[in-house]
Design a protein around this motif. Sequence first.
Motif, PDB file in Angstrom:
ATOM      1  N   MET A 132       0.831  -1.183   0.000  1.00 27.32           N
ATOM      2  CA  MET A 132       0.000   0.000   0.000  1.00 27.32           C
ATOM      3  C   MET A 132       0.875   1.246   0.000  1.00 27.32           C
ATOM      4  O   MET A 132       1.843   1.341   0.751  1.00 27.32           O
ATOM      5  N   ARG A 133       0.495   2.219  -0.820  1.00 30.48           N
ATOM      6  CA  ARG A 133       1.245   3.473  -0.901  1.00 30.48           C
ATOM      7  C   ARG A 133       0.578   4.477   0.035  1.00 30.48           C
ATOM      8  O   ARG A 133      -0.488   5.001  -0.249  1.00 30.48           O
ATOM      9  N   THR A 134       1.245   4.720   1.158  1.00 31.50           N
ATOM     10  CA  THR A 134       0.671   5.569   2.194  1.00 31.50           C
ATOM     11  C   THR A 134       1.636   6.692   2.554  1.00 31.50           C
ATOM     12  O   THR A 134       2.844   6.595   2.344  1.00 31.50           O
ATOM     13  N   GLY A 135       1.062   7.751   3.117  1.00 33.76           N
ATOM     14  CA  GLY A 135       1.864   8.861   3.610  1.00 33.76           C
ATOM     15  C   GLY A 135       1.184   9.473   4.811  1.00 33.76           C
ATOM     16  O   GLY A 135      -0.045   9.460   4.910  1.00 33.76           O
ATOM     17  N   SER A 136       1.975   9.981   5.737  1.00 33.30           N
ATOM     18  CA  SER A 136       1.400  10.659   6.902  1.00 33.30           C
ATOM     19  C   SER A 136       2.282  11.839   7.274  1.00 33.30           C
ATOM     20  O   SER A 136       3.512  11.772   7.168  1.00 33.30           O
ATOM     21  N   VAL A 137       1.612  12.904   7.698  1.00 27.21           N
ATOM     22  CA  VAL A 137       2.303  14.153   8.022  1.00 27.21           C
ATOM     23  C   VAL A 137       1.711  14.712   9.296  1.00 27.21           C
ATOM     24  O   VAL A 137       0.493  14.720   9.480  1.00 27.21           O
ATOM     25  N   GLN A 138       2.593  15.160  10.179  1.00 24.79           N
ATOM     26  CA  GLN A 138       2.160  15.941  11.334  1.00 24.79           C
ATOM     27  C   GLN A 138       2.847  17.286  11.225  1.00 24.79           C
ATOM     28  O   GLN A 138       4.070  17.374  11.136  1.00 24.79           O
ATOM     29  N   ARG A 139       2.038  18.330  11.199  1.00 23.69           N
ATOM     30  CA  ARG A 139       2.559  19.690  10.994  1.00 23.69           C
ATOM     31  C   ARG A 139       2.086  20.549  12.150  1.00 23.69           C
ATOM     32  O   ARG A 139       0.886  20.769  12.310  1.00 23.69           O
ATOM     33  N   ASP A 140       3.017  21.036  12.943  1.00 18.96           N
ATOM     34  CA  ASP A 140       2.686  21.860  14.097  1.00 18.96           C
ATOM     35  C   ASP A 140       3.396  23.201  13.977  1.00 18.96           C
ATOM     36  O   ASP A 140       4.624  23.253  13.874  1.00 18.96           O
ATOM     37  N   THR A 141       2.610  24.270  13.980  1.00 17.44           N
ATOM     38  CA  THR A 141       3.167  25.614  13.969  1.00 17.44           C
ATOM     39  C   THR A 141       2.455  26.422  15.054  1.00 17.44           C
ATOM     40  O   THR A 141       1.558  25.916  15.726  1.00 17.44           O
ATOM     41  N   SER A 142       2.816  27.671  15.187  1.00 18.35           N
ATOM     42  CA  SER A 142       2.131  28.529  16.152  1.00 18.35           C
ATOM     43  C   SER A 142       0.720  28.883  15.679  1.00 18.35           C
ATOM     44  O   SER A 142      -0.068  29.433  16.441  1.00 18.35           O
ATOM     45  N   GLU A 143       0.399  28.545  14.417  1.00 13.51           N
ATOM     46  CA  GLU A 143      -0.900  28.886  13.843  1.00 13.51           C
ATOM     47  C   GLU A 143      -1.826  27.688  13.670  1.00 13.51           C
ATOM     48  O   GLU A 143      -3.050  27.837  13.727  1.00 13.51           O
ATOM     49  N   THR A 144      -1.238  26.507  13.441  1.00 10.18           N
ATOM     50  CA  THR A 144      -2.046  25.306  13.204  1.00 10.18           C
ATOM     51  C   THR A 144      -1.376  24.073  13.780  1.00 10.18           C
ATOM     52  O   THR A 144      -0.155  24.022  13.940  1.00 10.18           O
ATOM     53  N   ALA A 145      -2.194  23.071  14.066  1.00 11.67           N
ATOM     54  CA  ALA A 145      -1.717  21.726  14.412  1.00 11.67           C
ATOM     55  C   ALA A 145      -2.497  20.757  13.531  1.00 11.67           C
ATOM     56  O   ALA A 145      -3.730  20.698  13.597  1.00 11.67           O
ATOM     57  N   ILE A 146      -1.769  20.014  12.695  1.00 12.45           N
ATOM     58  CA  ILE A 146      -2.419  19.203  11.658  1.00 12.45           C
ATOM     59  C   ILE A 146      -1.844  17.793  11.649  1.00 12.45           C
ATOM     60  O   ILE A 146      -0.630  17.605  11.719  1.00 12.45           O
ATOM     61  N   LYS A 147      -2.754  16.826  11.524  1.00  8.98           N
ATOM     62  CA  LYS A 147      -2.378  15.435  11.277  1.00  8.98           C
ATOM     63  C   LYS A 147      -3.103  14.986  10.014  1.00  8.98           C
ATOM     64  O   LYS A 147      -4.322  15.140   9.910  1.00  8.98           O
ATOM     65  N   VAL A 148      -2.343  14.440   9.059  1.00 10.91           N
ATOM     66  CA  VAL A 148      -2.904  13.972   7.796  1.00 10.91           C
ATOM     67  C   VAL A 148      -2.355  12.585   7.506  1.00 10.91           C
ATOM     68  O   VAL A 148      -1.166  12.321   7.720  1.00 10.91           O
ATOM     69  N   ALA A 149      -3.212  11.713   7.010  1.00 14.54           N
ATOM     70  CA  ALA A 149      -2.791  10.398   6.524  1.00 14.54           C
ATOM     71  C   ALA A 149      -3.522  10.108   5.232  1.00 14.54           C
ATOM     72  O   ALA A 149      -4.725  10.391   5.116  1.00 14.54           O
ATOM     73  N   VAL A 150      -2.809   9.570   4.243  1.00 12.95           N
ATOM     74  CA  VAL A 150      -3.418   9.193   2.962  1.00 12.95           C
ATOM     75  C   VAL A 150      -3.012   7.771   2.598  1.00 12.95           C
ATOM     76  O   VAL A 150      -1.934   7.301   2.964  1.00 12.95           O
ATOM     77  N   ASN A 151      -3.891   7.118   1.863  1.00 11.48           N
ATOM     78  CA  ASN A 151      -3.616   5.817   1.263  1.00 11.48           C
ATOM     79  C   ASN A 151      -4.056   5.907  -0.186  1.00 11.48           C
ATOM     80  O   ASN A 151      -5.254   5.954  -0.471  1.00 11.48           O
ATOM     81  N   LEU A 152      -3.090   5.943  -1.103  1.00 12.07           N
ATOM     82  CA  LEU A 152      -3.402   6.098  -2.518  1.00 12.07           C
ATOM     83  C   LEU A 152      -4.147   4.894  -3.070  1.00 12.07           C
ATOM     84  O   LEU A 152      -4.842   5.002  -4.086  1.00 12.07           O
ATOM     85  N   ASP A 153      -4.014   3.756  -2.440  1.00 12.97           N
ATOM     86  CA  ASP A 153      -4.645   2.518  -2.907  1.00 12.97           C
ATOM     87  C   ASP A 153      -5.867   2.176  -2.068  1.00 12.97           C
ATOM     88  O   ASP A 153      -6.189   1.004  -1.858  1.00 12.97           O
ATOM     89  N   GLY A 154      -6.556   3.201  -1.601  1.00 12.22           N
ATOM     90  CA  GLY A 154      -7.699   3.006  -0.725  1.00 12.22           C
ATOM     91  C   GLY A 154      -9.004   2.822  -1.479  1.00 12.22           C
ATOM     92  O   GLY A 154      -9.031   2.484  -2.668  1.00 12.22           O
ATOM     93  N   THR A 155     -10.088   3.121  -0.784  1.00 10.97           N
ATOM     94  CA  THR A 155     -11.434   2.976  -1.350  1.00 10.97           C
ATOM     95  C   THR A 155     -12.245   4.260  -1.204  1.00 10.97           C
ATOM     96  O   THR A 155     -13.455   4.245  -1.420  1.00 10.97           O
ATOM     97  N   GLY A 156     -11.582   5.347  -0.826  1.00 10.57           N
ATOM     98  CA  GLY A 156     -12.282   6.617  -0.671  1.00 10.57           C
ATOM     99  C   GLY A 156     -12.909   6.801   0.690  1.00 10.57           C
ATOM    100  O   GLY A 156     -13.863   7.555   0.851  1.00 10.57           O
TER     101      GLY A 156
END
Length: 195
Positions: free
Chosen positions: A1-25
Motif C-alpha cells: 500500500m502506498r501511504t503517507g502521513s504528516v504531522q505539521r505543528d506551527t504557532s498557527e495550526t496543528a495538523i495530522k494527515v494520513a493518505v492511502n493512494l490505494d484506498g477505497t475513498g
Amino acid sequence: MRTGSVQRDTSETAIKVAVNLDGTGEYNVSTGIGFFDHMLEQLSRHSLIDLEVETKGDLHIDQHHTVEDTGLAIGEAVAQALGDKRGIRRYADALSPMDETLTRVALDISGRPFLVWKTEFSQKRLGEMDTEMFEHFFHSFAQTAGITLHIETLYGSNNHHIAEAAFKGLARALREAVEIDPRKAGVIPSTKGVL
C-alpha cells in the motif's frame, strides 16, 4: 500500500494527515470549517484515496492558515505516498459536470509545482468558508505534492457547484494519475529517469 502521513505543528495550526493512494475513498475529516470538510470528503470519495485530516487552526483570526496548512500537509502526504513515482500514469484530466457547471482539471505529477486557476465566484463566502481560499488550497496542495495543476471553470453560476466541481475534478484526475500503469509498472514515467 502506498501511504503517507504528516504531522505539521506551527504557532498557527496543528495538523495530522494520513493518505492511502490505494484506498477505497474512506475519509475522516475535521478542519473546523464545515464547507472545507465537505470538499475534502468529495476529494477522498471520488479519488478513492483514503484521507484522514485533523486540523486545529487559529480560526479566531481567519481561515487562511487553516486552509493553507491543510493543503500543504495533504500535498506532502501524497508526495510521500508516491515515493519515486515509479509506474504511475502521471498525467490525467477530467471534465467535471455539476448541474449547470462544467469544470476542466488537468494535472501532471511532474515534480514541478504550478497552479493555473481560471475560476471565479460571485459571492465572498460559501457557508462559513471564504471563497478566495479555494485557490489558495489548490496552490498549497500543488506546491507540496509536486503537481502541475490546471483548473478552469468553463461555465457555471451556482457557487457551491463551481467549488465542488473543482474538487471532484481534481479527485477524478488524481485517481487516474496515481494509478500504476500495468504496461509500465516499475518504470519512472520520464525520459529523464527521475521525477
